[in-house]
Design a protein around this motif. Structure first.
Motif, short mmCIF file in Angstrom:
data_model
loop_
_atom_site.label_atom_id
_atom_site.label_comp_id
_atom_site.label_asym_id
_atom_site.label_seq_id
_atom_site.Cartn_x
_atom_site.Cartn_y
_atom_site.Cartn_z
N LEU A 430 11.96 57.56 44.25
CA LEU A 430 13.20 57.75 44.99
C LEU A 430 13.15 56.95 46.28
CD1 LEU A 430 13.77 61.61 44.63
CD2 LEU A 430 15.00 59.79 43.44
N ARG A 431 14.34 56.51 46.70
CA ARG A 431 14.49 55.80 47.97
C ARG A 431 15.61 56.48 48.75
NH1 ARG A 431 12.01 52.64 51.73
NH2 ARG A 431 13.60 51.63 53.01
N SER A 433 18.07 57.13 52.16
CA SER A 433 18.73 56.52 53.32
C SER A 433 19.60 57.58 53.99
CB SER A 433 19.58 55.32 52.91
OG SER A 433 20.57 55.71 51.97
N ARG A 435 22.60 59.40 55.74
CA ARG A 435 24.04 59.39 55.85
C ARG A 435 24.49 60.00 57.18
NH1 ARG A 435 27.67 59.63 51.52
NH2 ARG A 435 27.25 57.98 49.99
N GLU A 459 21.16 60.00 51.06
CA GLU A 459 21.52 59.37 49.79
C GLU A 459 20.24 58.93 49.10
OE1 GLU A 459 24.18 55.68 47.95
OE2 GLU A 459 24.22 56.12 50.09
N ALA A 460 19.98 59.52 47.94
CA ALA A 460 18.76 59.23 47.19
C ALA A 460 19.08 58.28 46.05
CB ALA A 460 18.15 60.52 46.65
N ALA A 461 18.36 57.16 45.99
CA ALA A 461 18.55 56.15 44.95
C ALA A 461 17.31 56.09 44.07
CB ALA A 461 18.82 54.78 45.57
N THR A 462 17.51 56.07 42.74
CA THR A 462 16.41 56.00 41.79
C THR A 462 16.07 54.54 41.48
OG1 THR A 462 17.90 56.08 39.90
CG2 THR A 462 17.15 58.19 40.80
N HIS A 466 20.66 54.55 40.12
CA HIS A 466 21.52 55.72 40.29
C HIS A 466 21.31 56.31 41.69
CE1 HIS A 466 22.42 55.52 36.04
NE2 HIS A 466 21.11 55.53 35.76
N SER A 467 22.37 56.82 42.25
CA SER A 467 22.31 57.40 43.59
C SER A 467 22.95 58.77 43.59
CB SER A 467 22.99 56.48 44.61
OG SER A 467 24.36 56.33 44.30
N HIS A 468 22.51 59.58 44.51
CA HIS A 468 23.01 60.95 44.63
C HIS A 468 22.88 61.38 46.08
CE1 HIS A 468 24.04 65.02 43.53
NE2 HIS A 468 22.94 65.47 44.12
#
Length: 765
Positions: A430-431, A433, A435, A459-462, A466-468
């Motif tokens: 996960l990466r 950032s 918000r 905001e978690a990006a795989t 994909h981001s969530h």
């Protein structure tokens, strides 16, 4: 027989608990008697042995051979030196040193000398000053220029001769003359040398100061003796104080007899010829590691262990390379520290698992003190709420203020650190950032440091793209780092204190008690303190002073004191004003005293004592610090005791009251500091004297001086309860502060609650 048996059984049952003690005592006595008899027999056999006594070991004193301590051991035995004074000689007062370390003969640890030149003074020398100079306790630059322009922040010694040998000779003479008796170690380096300051300081802590040390990178003389070595000046070298003291008498001979082109060779030859000491790279288990830089070296790409362990690097060709080296070695040192922290945390986890508490006893973060546990609701440390724009616990008491300055930088750094730690933990899966910061809380725990709790919208990006968006709560701690002792200028308790007491008509009932305490605690004890009274007349009273002087009684009391103490004079100053502004009154007093006067601005309710006056002297430093004590205000005895006995013992004299943080009436400061701040204030307000009515002396120092304002509770200033009159002509802030002081000085919450409860009961009946 049955009765005797019963008595014997009862006696044995009573004696049974003491049987182990009796057996132990008898066994111990027996063994001690046996050991004494064996020792005595062995001693007799040695005494009766035939033949002459065995000679002592070679080099050992006869006392040591006979079993008594020799003369070399007497220095380590405590001795009582009796005091004796010759009655035939006049008595002389013993002069004590300023600092205890001077009296005990302690020296500072390390002195650093940097040799520079005309070509490198404004380049490499400045780079040395910006990188490592602040890590050394004392660092001076030496050059041969006559009238060199000194760069900002550097201490330069110019000898006036640019010849290298002469520069070295003058530098050694200067160090011996000015610092030879103050430091244990002397580190000499060039300005094209990068030295790891922390490593050099750690090196001298592991070396004995009792040896003659000449430590550095050992080099052979060209065409000289193979056994003799000199320390290469480009890599720096370390000299002990004992070697410097022995070398100084021979410096003139070395200058006249030794010919050399290089100053480091000249110094090495001087030490070898006259002291017989050669340069070494290893001493007492400590290695002086160096690294020689090649041309076009990239410090960021140097991964050799020799480079990472180097104390000194040479040659440094330009300023940029110096800064790059400093950055690289700082990164290396930081990595070492982080690795040591991880190792220590692992050891703490392993050891805690073996304790009775088990793994539950591990605190977070590992190795940091556990959070403070309050014992009552009054000891609970509150949390301060903040967002990225506002702080909801402001210093001025307002409910909301803008986040700015150091607080804004602190919040930004904490948020960045939280996101960085999350990415380090969950990457590469996960990466994260940031918000938005949803909620932020912080509090200062004096046992561990500043604690933070953040609610972050992330905001978690795989890895697949994909981001969530999710909310996550993180906790952080900024631990208290290494405690440093801040150097302060030297002050004594012999300074004369000038008390200034402003008096109004409302204060007449309390003047007698003030003068009695002043006479008892200062005049009777011959304390170095003077008193000046400031009579503040209302314009109406000033017009009638010829018929009725409202301060006539006070002047009579002063006259009685001056008769009782013939050497004491208590002057007074009369002022006519409707608004007794503290700043305006001090303006009048300041002009009538010398600039070096130490003022103590007192109030009529203050009870003067020697303990506080000494703290006033010690906490007030000219051109450095002013002292504003917070006095202890006793509560209203009518509400606290309600008819009971009001006298309290000496051990709980601070029980029924509080420290009045709203009062700034007492202050200790030097006249010179006040005059400097007052001059800046006058330039700011121009001719608007009405501004002075809204200010106190505290505000003058706070806004118009660069001094330290020391505000602390003072248990030596205890004031009896009195309802003080608040002048409505003063500014709104000063009037509001006076009212708050009166209200909070009534009683504690529990006392007020009891008074209301009793009043309601009385009304109901």
């Amino acid at each position: 027989a049955v009765a005797a048996a019963m008595r014997l059984g009862a006696f044995l049952s009573a004696l049974r608990p003491a049987l182990p003690l009796l057996l132990g005592l008898s066994l111990g006595c027996s063994l001690s008697l046996l050991r004494a008899s064996w020792s005595h027999g062995a001693a007799e056999e040695r005494c009766l042995a035939p033949g002459p006594p065995a000679p002592p070991a070679r080099g050992a004193p006869p006392e040591a051979a006979e079993g008594r301590p020799g003369p070399g051991h007497e220095d380590f035995r405590p001795r009582i030196v009796p005091y004796y004074r010759d009655p035939n000689k006049p008595y002389k007062k013993v002069l004590r040193t300023r600092y205890i370390q001077t009296e005990l003969g302690f020296h500072e640890r390390l002195f650093v000398a940097v040799l520079t030149s005309k070509a490198t003074l404004n380049t490499l020398a400045v780079a040395v000053n910006k990188t490592v100079a602040h890590h050394f306790p004392r660092l001076l630059y030496f050059t041969g220029l006559r009238s060199a322009k000194v760069p900002h922040g550097m201490v330069l010694v110019a000898h006036g001769d640019e010849r290298p040998i002469w520069l070295m000779y003058e530098t050694m003479n200067y160090i011996h003359q000015h610092f030879g008796s103050d430091y244990d170690w002397f580190y000499i380096m060039q300005d094209d040398t990068y030295a790891q300051a922390e490593q050099v300081k750690a090196l001298v802590t592991h070396l004995s100061i009792n040896q003659d040390v000449y430590l550095g990178r050992a080099e052979e003389f060209i065409g000289g003796d193979e056994q003799a070595r000199y320390c290469h000046g480009g890599f720096g070298y370390l000299l002990s104080r004992s070697l410097l003291l022995k070398l100084h008498p021979h410096l003139d001979s070395c200058r006249n007899e030794i010919l050399s082109v290089r100053p480091d060779e000249w110094l090495g030859r001087c030490i070898i010829d006259f002291l017989g000491i050669t340069c070494v790279s290893q001493l007492q288990g400590q290695h002086y590691r160096t690294y020689e830089l090649a041309k076009n070296t990239e410090p960021e790409k140097e991964e050799e262990e020799e480079f990472r362990a180097a104390l000194a690097v040479h040659p440094v060709s330009d300023m940029t390379l110096m800064y790059r080296l400093h950055k690289q070695f700082s990164r290396i040192q930081l990595d070492r520290v982080y690795q040591e922290i991880q190792d220590l945390q692992m050891q703490i986890r392993n050891l805690t698992a073996l304790t009775p508490a088990g793994e539950a006893g591990v605190t977070w973060p590992v190795g940091i003190n556990a959070p403070f546990l309050p014992k009552s609701r009054f000891e609970v440390i509150s949390w301060d709420y903040f967002t990225e724009q506002h702080l909801f616990s402001c210093p001025d008491g307002s409910p909301k203020c803008e986040l700015s300055g150091a607080s804004k930088a602190d919040v930004s750094e904490i948020i960045e650190s939280a996101v960085e730690h999350l990415n380090r933990r969950y990457q590469p899966l996960l990466r994260f950032s940031k918000r938005q910061l949803l909620n932020g809380y912080r509090r200062f725990d004096p046992t561990r440091g500043m604690e933070y709790t953040l609610d972050l919208l992330l905001e978690a990006a795989t890895q697949k793209g994909h981001s969530h968006v999710l909310a996550k709560r993180v906790s952080l701690v900024r631990p208290l780092s290494k405690v440093e002792i801040i150097p302060m200028p030297y002050v004594t308790e012999a300074t004369r204190v000038q008390l200034v007491l402003p008096l109004t008509v409302q204060d007449l009932d309390f003047v007698a008690n003030f003068l009695d305490m002043f006479a008892m605690n200062t005049l009777d004890t011959h304390d170095n303190a003077l008193l000046t009274l400031l009579f503040i007349y209302h314009p109406y009273d000033a017009q009638r002073v010829g018929q009725v002087d409202v301060f006539a009684g006070v002047k009579a009391m002063v006259g009685e004191l001056e008769k009782r103490y013939a050497e004491v004079k208590i002057p007074w100053i009369s002022v006519k004003t409707e608004v007794p502004s503290q700043v305006k009154l001090m303006d009048i007093v300041s002009k009538k005293h010398p600039v070096d006067t130490l003022f103590f601005l007192a109030s009529v309710w203050t009870e003067i004592n020697m303990e506080f006056l000494n703290r006033c002297r010690m906490n007030t430093i000219s051109n450095w610090q002013v002292f504003f004590p917070v006095h202890f205000q006793e509560f209203n005895p009518a509400l606290v005791y309600r008819g009971e006995q009001t006298a309290s013992s000496n051990t709980d004299f601070l029980r029924d009251g509080h420290f009045d943080r709203h009062s700034f009436a007492e202050a200790c400061f030097y006249n010179s500091d006040y005059m400097t701040a007052r001059t800046k204030l006058a330039a700011d307000i121009l001719d608007r004297d009405e501004v002075l009515e809204s200010m106190e002396v505290f505000d003058v120092f706070l806004h118009y001086s660069g001094l330290h304002l020391f505000r602390a509770v003072e248990p030596g200033l205890v004031q009896k309860y009195t309802l003080r009159s608040c002048n409505p002509r003063l500014s709104e802030e000063l009037y509001h502060r006076c009212v708050l002081s009166n209200l909070e000085g009534l009683a504690s919450r529990s006392h007020l609650a009891m008074a209301l409860f009793e009043q309601e009961q009385a009304n109901s009946t």
